[in-house]
Write a protein that holds these residues in place. Structure first.
Motif, mmCIF file in Angstrom:
data_model
loop_
_atom_site.group_PDB
_atom_site.id
_atom_site.type_symbol
_atom_site.label_atom_id
_atom_site.label_comp_id
_atom_site.label_asym_id
_atom_site.label_seq_id
_atom_site.Cartn_x
_atom_site.Cartn_y
_atom_site.Cartn_z
ATOM 1 N N ARG B 224 0.828 -1.207 0.000
ATOM 2 C CA ARG B 224 0.000 0.000 0.000
ATOM 3 C C ARG B 224 0.859 1.252 0.000
ATOM 4 N NH1 ARG B 224 -4.173 -1.964 4.679
ATOM 5 N NH2 ARG B 224 -5.369 -3.404 3.398
ATOM 6 N N LEU B 225 2.153 1.066 0.005
ATOM 7 C CA LEU B 225 3.056 2.217 0.004
ATOM 8 C C LEU B 225 2.864 3.034 -1.263
ATOM 9 C CD1 LEU B 225 6.593 0.964 1.086
ATOM 10 C CD2 LEU B 225 5.144 2.584 2.283
ATOM 11 N N PRO B 226 2.856 4.360 -1.135
ATOM 12 C CA PRO B 226 2.857 5.178 -2.353
ATOM 13 C C PRO B 226 4.100 4.848 -3.194
ATOM 14 C CG PRO B 226 2.438 6.523 -0.428
ATOM 15 C CD PRO B 226 2.788 5.163 0.082
ATOM 16 N N MET B 227 3.976 5.065 -4.515
ATOM 17 C CA MET B 227 5.073 4.707 -5.420
ATOM 18 C C MET B 227 6.372 5.424 -5.057
ATOM 19 S SD MET B 227 5.235 2.517 -7.567
ATOM 20 C CE MET B 227 6.886 2.011 -7.813
ATOM 21 N N PHE B 228 6.248 6.687 -4.617
ATOM 22 C CA PHE B 228 7.463 7.440 -4.278
ATOM 23 C C PHE B 228 8.214 6.749 -3.137
ATOM 24 C CE2 PHE B 228 9.552 10.941 -1.852
ATOM 25 C CZ PHE B 228 10.510 11.240 -2.790
ATOM 26 N N CYS B 229 7.478 6.157 -2.196
ATOM 27 C CA CYS B 229 8.153 5.467 -1.087
ATOM 28 C C CYS B 229 8.841 4.204 -1.586
ATOM 29 C CB CYS B 229 7.155 5.119 0.008
ATOM 30 S SG CYS B 229 6.491 6.571 0.788
ATOM 31 N N PRO B 309 -5.846 6.569 -10.169
ATOM 32 C CA PRO B 309 -4.776 5.818 -9.514
ATOM 33 C C PRO B 309 -3.679 5.498 -10.522
ATOM 34 C CG PRO B 309 -6.904 4.720 -9.232
ATOM 35 C CD PRO B 309 -7.111 5.832 -10.216
ATOM 36 N N LEU B 310 -2.477 5.263 -10.004
ATOM 37 C CA LEU B 310 -1.364 4.910 -10.870
ATOM 38 C C LEU B 310 -1.663 3.604 -11.597
ATOM 39 C CD1 LEU B 310 1.553 5.735 -11.597
ATOM 40 C CD2 LEU B 310 2.318 4.221 -9.773
ATOM 41 N N PHE B 311 -1.464 3.598 -12.911
ATOM 42 C CA PHE B 311 -1.717 2.386 -13.704
ATOM 43 C C PHE B 311 -0.625 1.352 -13.387
ATOM 44 C CE2 PHE B 311 -1.325 -0.366 -17.322
ATOM 45 C CZ PHE B 311 -2.633 -0.613 -17.703
ATOM 46 N N GLY B 312 -1.039 0.100 -13.174
ATOM 47 C CA GLY B 312 -0.065 -0.988 -13.016
ATOM 48 C C GLY B 312 0.835 -0.832 -11.815
ATOM 49 N N TYR B 313 0.230 -0.496 -10.641
ATOM 50 C CA TYR B 313 1.030 -0.245 -9.446
ATOM 51 C C TYR B 313 2.001 -1.386 -9.174
ATOM 52 C CZ TYR B 313 1.974 0.091 -4.410
ATOM 53 O OH TYR B 313 2.583 0.111 -3.180
ATOM 54 N N ARG B 314 1.487 -2.628 -9.209
ATOM 55 C CA ARG B 314 2.364 -3.743 -8.825
ATOM 56 C C ARG B 314 3.471 -3.986 -9.850
ATOM 57 N NH1 ARG B 314 -0.586 -7.833 -4.866
ATOM 58 N NH2 ARG B 314 -1.666 -6.202 -3.714
ATOM 59 N N SER B 315 3.173 -3.767 -11.111
ATOM 60 C CA SER B 315 4.236 -3.932 -12.112
ATOM 61 C C SER B 315 5.287 -2.846 -11.924
ATOM 62 C CB SER B 315 3.656 -3.890 -13.527
ATOM 63 O OG SER B 315 3.170 -2.602 -13.804
ATOM 64 N N ASP B 559 -4.867 5.139 10.364
ATOM 65 C CA ASP B 559 -5.075 3.699 10.226
ATOM 66 C C ASP B 559 -5.406 3.452 8.765
ATOM 67 O OD1 ASP B 559 -5.415 1.068 10.634
ATOM 68 O OD2 ASP B 559 -7.221 1.219 11.852
ATOM 69 N N VAL B 560 -4.455 2.867 8.037
ATOM 70 C CA VAL B 560 -4.569 2.794 6.589
ATOM 71 C C VAL B 560 -5.350 1.544 6.200
ATOM 72 C CG1 VAL B 560 -3.264 2.665 4.449
ATOM 73 C CG2 VAL B 560 -2.413 4.034 6.347
ATOM 74 N N SER B 561 -6.306 1.703 5.267
ATOM 75 C CA SER B 561 -7.127 0.535 4.929
ATOM 76 C C SER B 561 -7.089 0.216 3.443
ATOM 77 C CB SER B 561 -8.563 0.770 5.385
ATOM 78 O OG SER B 561 -9.034 1.960 4.809
ATOM 79 N N GLY B 562 -6.192 0.842 2.684
ATOM 80 C CA GLY B 562 -6.113 0.482 1.270
ATOM 81 C C GLY B 562 -5.034 1.279 0.579
ATOM 82 N N GLU B 563 -4.859 1.036 -0.732
ATOM 83 C CA GLU B 563 -3.945 1.869 -1.494
ATOM 84 C C GLU B 563 -4.515 3.283 -1.534
ATOM 85 O OE1 GLU B 563 -3.150 0.226 -5.402
ATOM 86 O OE2 GLU B 563 -2.909 -1.755 -4.505
ATOM 87 N N GLU B 564 -3.669 4.266 -1.848
ATOM 88 C CA GLU B 564 -4.081 5.665 -1.903
ATOM 89 C C GLU B 564 -4.787 6.060 -0.621
ATOM 90 O OE1 GLU B 564 -6.069 6.132 -5.798
ATOM 91 O OE2 GLU B 564 -4.060 6.830 -6.293
#
Lengths: 202, 672
Positions: B224-229, B309-315, B559-564
C-alpha cells in the motif's frame, strides 16, 4: 490439524518497539560496513599477484602470532556475549567486568597486530614496497582501525553504564555495540581464511 | 604550523575565481548582516540549525541543492561559451589548466551536491509524511547526514579561492589522479569532499531504509506504500549497498596519494583499471539512486494530475526492484574499451539493454495513467510530460551506447555527454523541479506562481534542446569531450547554438528564482495560499495534513485501509458530507533538537581541510572534537520532549476547521 483461520488483520500493526528499530538500523549500517570490507577484499585479491619482485604472502605471514590474535578475538566475542547476558539480567557489575575483559582482549589483539606490522616494516615489507603489500596493509589495517574504534566505543559505554546504569537507551547502545563487535569477528574469520591461511599455503 | 598552506595558494593572478569568490563573499556577508540586524539568529539556531525535524532537514537539503545547481550552471555557461570562442585560431578565454578544473567541478558539484541533496531532501521531506510517521527512524543522525553533505559542498567551493580543484574529471581516473601526474591539492579537495559527503549519504540511506521498513503507520502494508516510497526504498537500498564501495575506493586513492601505496599506480604492481572498475561498481548504481526517486515523483504527479490511480502499481513495484538488482550488473559498460574481450563486453551489453526493460514498463504505465484521465496541465505535470519525451530519447541513445561495437566508435565523444545529460537533466533535474513545485505548498503553506513557473519551464525546454541536440550531432561527427580548444571550424555553428541554449537555460533559472520571489511576495494572496493543505487534490497521506504540517505531523497515527490512503478518506468524507470524528488525542513524544549534527560536520570540515593542507595538529584536534560531539550527544539523559494533549488537540482542531468549512460548502452546493 487445527483449522483455526489466520486472522486477515495480521497485516501490519504499525511501528515496533524502539529497540527493534534501532537494531534494524544498526544491521543496515553493518551491511554497509561489510560491503566496504568486501571492496578491500576484492582489492586485495586483484593485487595479490602484484609483488614487484618483493615478498609474497608466504614470506610475510607469522602464523603463531595470528593464531594468538584469532584466539583473543574469538574469546572476546564470548566475553562480549556474556556481558550482554548480564546486562539483560541487569547485573551491571558483571556486565562491566565482562566488558572490561572484552576490551583487554581487544587491546592484546591490537598489540599483536602492531607487532606484526612493525616486524614487516623492519624487514622492508612496507605497504610502499608493492601493490600486494598495499592491499594487505589496507585490508588488515582497516579491520584494526575498526577494533580501535570499537575499544573507544567500549570505554565510553563502560563509563555510561557506570554513571547511568541499566537505562533503556544504555541497553540499546550496548546491544548495538555487541552487534558491531561480533561483526568484527566475522570479518576477521574472512581475513584469517583468505589472507592468512590461503596465503600461507600458496 | 599551517602545513603546506601559504599565500601562494590564493590565486591572486587569476581575476575570474577571485571575482566570483568576492561576489559570493559579499552575498554571504550581506545575508549575515541582514540576519543579525533583524535578530533572526536565535530563530535560525533553534528552528533550523539544531532542528532534527525531517521536514526542516529536507528543506535545508533542497536549499543547498538549489544553490549548488546554480553554481554548477555557472560552470556549464563557462564551458559552452568558452568552446564557442575557442575554434581554430581563437583561443577562448579559459586557459587549459582552468578549463579542466571547471569541467571537473561541474560534474562533481552537479551530481554530488546538486542532484543528490535534492533527491535526498525530497525523500526526507515526503517519505515520513507518506508512510504516516512522525519523523525518520534516527532524527539526529539525519541532521548529521545533512550537515556532512554541506561540509563536502563547502570544501569544493573553498577550493575556488584556496588552492585549486581537481583537473581529473568528475571521477578522478587513476593513474592521472595519482601524485605523479596530479601533484597539487586539487584531487585532495575532491577526495575529502566526496569522502565526507559520502559518509553523510550512507548514513542517510541507512536511516531512510529503516524508516520505510519499520515506521509505517498501522495498516500501511508494503503493497500500500505510495510509489514514491517504493522508489525511495529502492534508492536507499542502493545507497547502503553502493556507497561503501565509493568509500573504499576513495580511501585507496587517498592512501596512494598520501602514503605512497600502490593500489592504482603504474608501478610496483598497481592496477589503474581496478580504480575504473571499483568507481563504476558504485557509479552505475549511483545513477539509479538518482533516477529512481525521480521516477517516484513522476508517478505521484501523473496519478494526481490525471485524477486516477497509478496504472499498473504492482508492475511498477516489480520494475523498481528489478532495476535495483540489475543496476549492479552493468557497470562495465562504462569502459567497454578497457579490453576485457568480446564475451565480457557482450554480457554487460546485454545486461544493459535488459535494464531498459524495467524503465520501459514504467514509461507505458505513466502513459496509461494519463489515458482516460482528466489531465490538468499545471507546472509539475508539464515537467513530467516533458520528461517522458526526453527520457525516452535519452534511454534510446543509452541502449545504442550499450552495444559494444557502437560504443567503440562513440565512447569519449560528445554523443556520450549528450546521452547522460539527456537522462540526468531530462530525468533527475526535471524530476526534482517537478517535485519541488509539487511539495512546495506542503512545506510552506503557499503555492509557487504558475505564470513564472511556465515561463521557466519553456525557457528550460528550449535551452535543453538547443544544447543537447547539436551535441549528439557533434559527437557523431567525431568531436571528443572535454576539449579546451576545438580544431574543426565546421563545428562553429553548432557551438553557437549550444552557447545560445545554455543562455536560455540561464533565463529559465532566473525565471525560477523570480517565481520564488514573486510567490513569497504574494504568499497571502488567495491565488497562492493553501488553507486546506490539499492544493492539487492529492491522493497520499501528506495531503491530509495542514500546510505546513505541525512538527509532529500526525495528531493521531492514521489507520490505513487500502492503497491511496488519503484518497479513500477524502472520498468518504465528501460522500458523507462530514469529517471523520475527532480522535481521542494522546500525548506525543518528539525528539529534542540538538546541535550534534552541525558540530560533527564542523569538525569534519576542519579534518578535511587540514588533511588537504597537511596540517596534522588540526586533524588531531578536530578528531577529538568529533569524538566529544558524539559523547556530548550520548550523555544527554532526556532525549524526547512531550507534546501535551492540549497542544495536539489545538493543532488538529485548527487543521480541521478549514476542511470542515470546505465540506460544508460542498454540502451547500449539493456536491456530496
Amino acid at each position: 490439524m487445527s483449522a483455526v483461520p489466520t486472522p486477515r488483520r495480521s497485516e501490519w500493526a504499525g511501528p515496533p518497539a524502539k529497540d527493534i528499530v534501532t537494531a534494524y538500523g544498526f544491521w543496515m549500517f553493518l551491511i554497509g560496513d561489510v560491503i566496504m570490507f568486501a571492496s578491500f577484499f576484492a582489492g586485495y585479491a586483484v593485487l595479490a599477484g602484484g609483488r614487484a619482485g618483493g615478498p609474497g604472502p608466504a614470506d610475510i605471514i607469522e602464523l603463531p602470532n595470528v593464531a594468538v590474535q584469532t584466539l583473543c578475538l574469538l574469546t572476546s566475542t564470548l566475553t562480549c556475549a556474556l556481558a550482554g547476558v548480564m546486562a539483560e539480567r541487569r547485573r551491571m557489575a558483571w556486565t562491566q567486568l565482562w566488558l572490561l575483559a572484552t576490551g583487554l582482549l581487544g587491546v592484546i589483539f591490537l598489540a599483536l597486530e602492531i607487532r606484526e606490522f612493525s616486524h614487516l616494516i623492519e624487514r622492508g615489507a612496507t605497504p610502499q614496497r608493492s601493490a600486494f603489500l598495499s592491499g594487505f596493509f589496507m585490508l588488515v589495517g582497516c579491520h584494526g582501525v575498526h577494533v580501535v574504534a570499537g575499544i573507544l566505543w567500549l570505554g565510553t559505554m563502560m563509563a555510561q553504564v557506570a554513571v547511568r546504569g541499566p537505562k533503556a537507551y544504555v541497553q540499546r547502545r550496548l546491544s548495538a555495540f555487541m552487534l558491531y563487535w561480533h561483526a568484527l569477528d566475522i570479518v576477521w574469520v574472512g581475513l584469517f581464511s583468505i589472507v592468512y591461511i590461503w596465503g600461507s599455503i600458496t | 604550523m599551517l602545513g603546506r598552506l601559504d599565500w601562494s595558494a590564493i590565486p591572486l593572478h587569476e581575476p575570474l575565481p577571485l571575482a566570483a569568490a568576492g561576489g559570493v563573499g559579499l552575498a554571504v556577508a550581506a545575508s549575515l548582516f541582514w540576519i543579525t540586524k533583524r535578530g533572526h539568529w536565535g530563530y535560525l539556531w533553534r528552528e533550523w540549525i539544531t532542528s532534527v525535524d525531517h521536514k526542516r532537514i529536507g528543506v535545508l537539503y533542497c536549499i543547498l541543492a538549489l544553490l549548488m545547481l546554480i553554481r554548477g550552471l555557472v560552470d556549464a555557461v563557462m564551458m559552452r561559451t568558452h568552446q564557442a570562442v575557442a575554434v581554430g585560431d581563437a583561443q577562448g578565454y579559459l586557459p587549459p589548466d582552468h578549463y579542466d578544473q571547471i569541467f571537473s567541478a561541474h560534474g562533481t558539484i552537479m551530481i554530488f551536491f546538486g542532484a543528490m541533496p535534492f533527491i535526498v531532501g525530497l525523500m526526507n521531506f515526503a517519505v515520513p509524511l507518506q508512510i504516516g510517521a512522525r519523523d525518520v527512524a534516527f532524527p539526529t543522525l539525519n541532521a548529521a547526514s545533512f550537515w556532512l553533505t554541506a561540509s563536502g559542498a563547502l570544501l569544493v567551493n573553498v577550493s575556488l579561492v584556496i588552492g585549486e580543484f581537481a583537473r581529473t574529471g568528475w571521477l578522478p581516473y587513476a593513474p592521472l589522479s595519482e601524485t605523479s601526474y596530479s601533484p597539487g591539492v586539487g584531487v585532495d579537495y575532491y577526495l575529502w569532499a566526496i569522502q565526507i559527503a559520502g559518509v553523510g549519504t550512507l548514513l542517510s540511506g541507512v536511516n531512510l531504509v529503516t524508516t520505510i521498513v519499520k515506521l509505517r503507520a498501522p495498516g500501511m502494508t508494503m503493497l500500500r506504500l505510495p510509489m514514491f516510497c517504493w522508489t525511495s526504498l529502492g534508492a536507499n537500498l542502493l545507497i547502503v549497498a553502493a556507497f561503501p564501495i565509493l568509500t573504499a575506493t576513495v580511501t585507496m586513492l587517498t592512501f596512494d596519494r598520501y602514503l605512497g601505496f600502490h593500489f592504482f599506480t603504474n608501478e610496483a604492481g598497481g592496477n589503474p583499471m581496478m580504480f575504473v572498475n571499483m568507481i563504476w561498481a558504485w557509479g552505475h548504481p549511483e545513477v539509479y539512486i538518482l533516477i529512481l526517486p525521480a521516477f517516484g515523483i513522476f508517478s505521484e504527479i501523473f496519478s494526481t494530475f490525471s485524477g486516477k490511480p497509478l496504472f499498473g502499481y504492482r508492475s511498477m513495484v516489480a520494475a523498481t526492484m528489478f532495476i535495483v538488482v540489475v543496476s549492479f550488473t552493468v557497470w562495465l559498460h562504462h569502459f567497454f574499451t578497457m579490453g576485457a574481450g568480446a564475451d565480457v563486453n557482450a554480457a554487460f551489453g546485454i545486461a544493459t539493454s535488459i535494464i531498459a526493460v524495467g524503465t520501459g514498463v514504467k514509461i507505458f504505465n505513466w502513459i496509461f495513467t494519463m489515458y482516460g484521465g482528466s489531465v490538468r496541465f499545471e507546472t509539475p505535470m508539464l515537467w513530467s510530460m516533458a520528461f517522458l519525451i526526453t527520457f525516452v530519447v535519452g534511454g534510446m541513445t543509452g541502449v545504442l551506447l550499450a552495444v559494444p561495437p557502437a560504443d567503440f566508435v562513440l565512447h569519449n565523444s560528445m554523443f556520450l555527454v549528450a546521452h547522460f545529460h539527456n537522462v540526468i537533466v531530462g530525468g533527475v533535474v526535471f524530476g526534482v523541479i517537478a517535485g519541488y513545485t509539487y511539495w512546495f505548498p506542503k512545506a510552506f503553506g503557499f503555492r509557487l506562481d504558475e505564470r513564472w513557473g511556465k515561463i521557466a519551464f519553456w525557457f528550460h525546454m528550449i535551452g535543453f534542446t538547443a544544447v543537447f541536440v547539436p551535441m549528439y550531432w557533434l559527437g557523431l561527427e567525431g568531436m571528443t569531450r572535454r576539449l579546451q580548444h576545438v580544431y574543426d571550424a565546421g563545428w562553429t555553428p553548432f557551438l553557437y547554438v549550444m552557447a545560445a541554449g545554455v543562455l536560455a537555460s540561464v533565463a529559465g533559472t532566473a525565471a525560477l528564482i523570480m517565481q520564488l520571489a514573486v510567490s513569497i511576495r504574494d504568499r497571502r494572496d488567495e491565488r497562492l495560499r493553501d488553507d486546506l493543505g490539499d492544493p492539487w487534490d492529492g491522493r497520499t497521506l501528506e495531503w491530509g495534513l495542514p500546510s505546513p504540517p505541525p512538527f509532529f505531523n500526525f495528531a493521531q497515527l492514521p489507520d490505513v485501509s487500502g492503497e491511496e490512503a488519503y484518497w479513500s478518506i477524502k472520498r468518504k468524507a465528501i460522500e458523507q458530507g462530514e469529517l471523520p470524528e475527532e480522535p481521542d488525542y494522546d500525548m506525543i513524544e518528539m525528539p529534542r533538537p540538538t546541535p550534534t549534527g552541525i558540530f560533527v560536520a564542523f569538525f569534519s570540515t576542519l579534518i578535511g581541510f587540514a588533511c588537504i593542507w597537511h596540517i596534522w595538529w588540526l586533524v588531531m584536534v578536530s578528531g577529538a572534537g568529533v569524538y566529544l560531539a558524539f559523547v556530548g550527544y550520548a550523555w544527554r539523559d532526556v532525549h524526547e520532549r512531550d507534546v501535551s494533549v492540549d497542544e495536539v488537540r489545538r493543532a488538529d482542531q485548527a487543521a480541521r476547521a478549514p476542511r470542515a468549512a470546505a465540506l460544508a460548502r460542498l454540502v451547500k452546493e449539493g456536491r456530496t
